[in-house]
Design a protein around this motif. Structure first.
Motif, PDB file in Angstrom:
ATOM      1  N   VAL A 165      -7.359   7.872   4.220  1.00  0.00           N
ATOM      2  CA  VAL A 165      -6.690   7.350   3.031  1.00  0.00           C
ATOM      3  C   VAL A 165      -6.230   5.921   3.315  1.00  0.00           C
ATOM      4  O   VAL A 165      -5.642   5.649   4.368  1.00  0.00           O
ATOM      5  CB  VAL A 165      -5.470   8.223   2.659  1.00  0.00           C
ATOM      6  N   ALA A 166      -6.498   5.005   2.384  1.00  0.00           N
ATOM      7  CA  ALA A 166      -6.127   3.609   2.578  1.00  0.00           C
ATOM      8  C   ALA A 166      -5.787   2.977   1.237  1.00  0.00           C
ATOM      9  O   ALA A 166      -6.039   3.545   0.179  1.00  0.00           O
ATOM     10  CB  ALA A 166      -7.255   2.838   3.262  1.00  0.00           C
ATOM     11  N   ASP A 167      -5.224   1.771   1.311  1.00  0.00           N
ATOM     12  CA  ASP A 167      -4.838   1.039   0.109  1.00  0.00           C
ATOM     13  C   ASP A 167      -5.079  -0.448   0.324  1.00  0.00           C
ATOM     14  O   ASP A 167      -4.856  -0.975   1.418  1.00  0.00           O
ATOM     15  CB  ASP A 167      -3.355   1.301  -0.205  1.00  0.00           C
ATOM     16  N   GLU A 168      -5.571  -1.115  -0.701  1.00  0.00           N
ATOM     17  CA  GLU A 168      -5.905  -2.540  -0.764  1.00  0.00           C
ATOM     18  C   GLU A 168      -6.658  -3.020   0.474  1.00  0.00           C
ATOM     19  O   GLU A 168      -7.728  -2.497   0.765  1.00  0.00           O
ATOM     20  CB  GLU A 168      -4.688  -3.390  -1.149  1.00  0.00           C
ATOM     21  N   TYR A 169      -6.166  -3.996   1.226  1.00  0.00           N
ATOM     22  CA  TYR A 169      -6.980  -4.544   2.317  1.00  0.00           C
ATOM     23  C   TYR A 169      -7.231  -3.531   3.429  1.00  0.00           C
ATOM     24  O   TYR A 169      -8.190  -3.689   4.208  1.00  0.00           O
ATOM     25  CB  TYR A 169      -6.332  -5.804   2.880  1.00  0.00           C
ATOM     26  N   ALA A 170      -6.426  -2.502   3.526  1.00  0.00           N
ATOM     27  CA  ALA A 170      -6.678  -1.458   4.528  1.00  0.00           C
ATOM     28  C   ALA A 170      -7.950  -0.679   4.226  1.00  0.00           C
ATOM     29  O   ALA A 170      -8.447   0.051   5.097  1.00  0.00           O
ATOM     30  CB  ALA A 170      -5.487  -0.503   4.613  1.00  0.00           C
ATOM     31  N   ASN A 171      -8.504  -0.820   3.023  1.00  0.00           N
ATOM     32  CA  ASN A 171      -9.768  -0.151   2.709  1.00  0.00           C
ATOM     33  C   ASN A 171     -10.877  -0.593   3.656  1.00  0.00           C
ATOM     34  O   ASN A 171     -11.750   0.197   4.016  1.00  0.00           O
ATOM     35  CB  ASN A 171     -10.179  -0.442   1.265  1.00  0.00           C
TER      36      ASN A 171
END
Length: 252
Positions: free
Chosen positions: A70-76
């Motif tokens: 699971v990630a969000d914004e630049y962590a994708n």
């Protein structure tokens, strides 16, 4: 049925995942700080490859045979690189602020050019100013208490170093990386986001028509809507069993 395993990938610190307690009600959840943050040893570079490598090591430490990343914004970007390193363990990916790249000049643009420029300039600020502007650019989704915790957890200049690396990566490889993985996807939009564009999200959903799509009124890492969508996503049989992976080169 066994509880799902979720690995929450940060941009820089696990503190970003405000919804973690909600997820822990029904899943086994783990996260980690990026290299150079908290007690983590520094890496050669503060970028998504370093975060991905730490995430892969975390999975090894946990000993999980399967999980959803699971990630969000630049962590994708880190999430896709991590999944490519542990293809047989990662059964699916849930991505907030989903897009096919991070390019403001793409067609359609994935991010707002003016906000991206403002974000890049934040890397020149001192730590307290940097965190204060981070709170502003997330539209109040991170509060003052979290800001203070981040200031304590993230060493001087480290958050800015990750920001510089993130902005420098246009993520043109991101769509290819997702296709090569061939894993089930949950793609989430932050409705009303000033940074990531609705057109960029729509392009991601169009490119992956089999993905589960959800629109969240808040930043996904703090959103109860995203948490519930993730719970439903993890019930799918296709996520519970090991997915197939492609043979494309691993993203760096």
């Amino acid at each position: 049925m066994a509880r799902p395993h979720l690995l929450l990938v940060p941009v820089s610190t696990e503190l970003e995942w405000v919804i973690r307690p909600q997820l822990e009600e029904w899943a086994d959840v783990a996260s980690f700080d990026a290299p150079g943050v908290g007690d983590e040893a520094a890496a050669d570079a503060c970028d998504t490859s370093a975060v991905a490598e730490r995430g892969a090591t975390k999975l090894d430490e946990l000993g999980w045979s399967s999980c959803v990343v699971v990630a969000d914004e630049y962590a994708n970007a880190a999430a896709v690189k991590l999944a490519s390193r542990r293809r047989q363990v990662v059964n699916g990916l849930a991505l907030g602020h989903a897009s096919l790249n991070f390019n403001p000049d793409a067609e359609p643009p994935a991010v707002n050019a003016e906000v991206r420029l403002a974000w890049s300039r934040m890397a020149d600020y001192d730590d307290r100013t940097f965190i204060r502007h981070l709170m502003q650019i997330t539209q109040g989704n991170y509060g003052d208490e979290l800001a203070d915790q981040m200031l304590t957890r993230i060493p001087a200049g480290t958050g800015q170093a990750y920001t510089r690396a993130n902005v420098a990566d246009m993520g043109e490889w991101l769509e290819q990386g997702l296709r090569a993985l061939g894993k089930p996807l949950l793609l989430a939009e932050h409705r009303g986001c000033v940074f990531f564009t609705p057109e960029g999200y729509a392009a991601a959903v169009e490119a992956f028509p089999d993905a589960v799509a959800v629109s969240c009124p808040e930043k996904p890492s703090v959103s109860a809507t995203f948490a519930e969508a993730l719970r439903t996503f993890c019930r799918f049989d296709q996520v519970q069993s090991s997915g197939q992976s492609g043979d494309a080169p691993e993203p760096r």
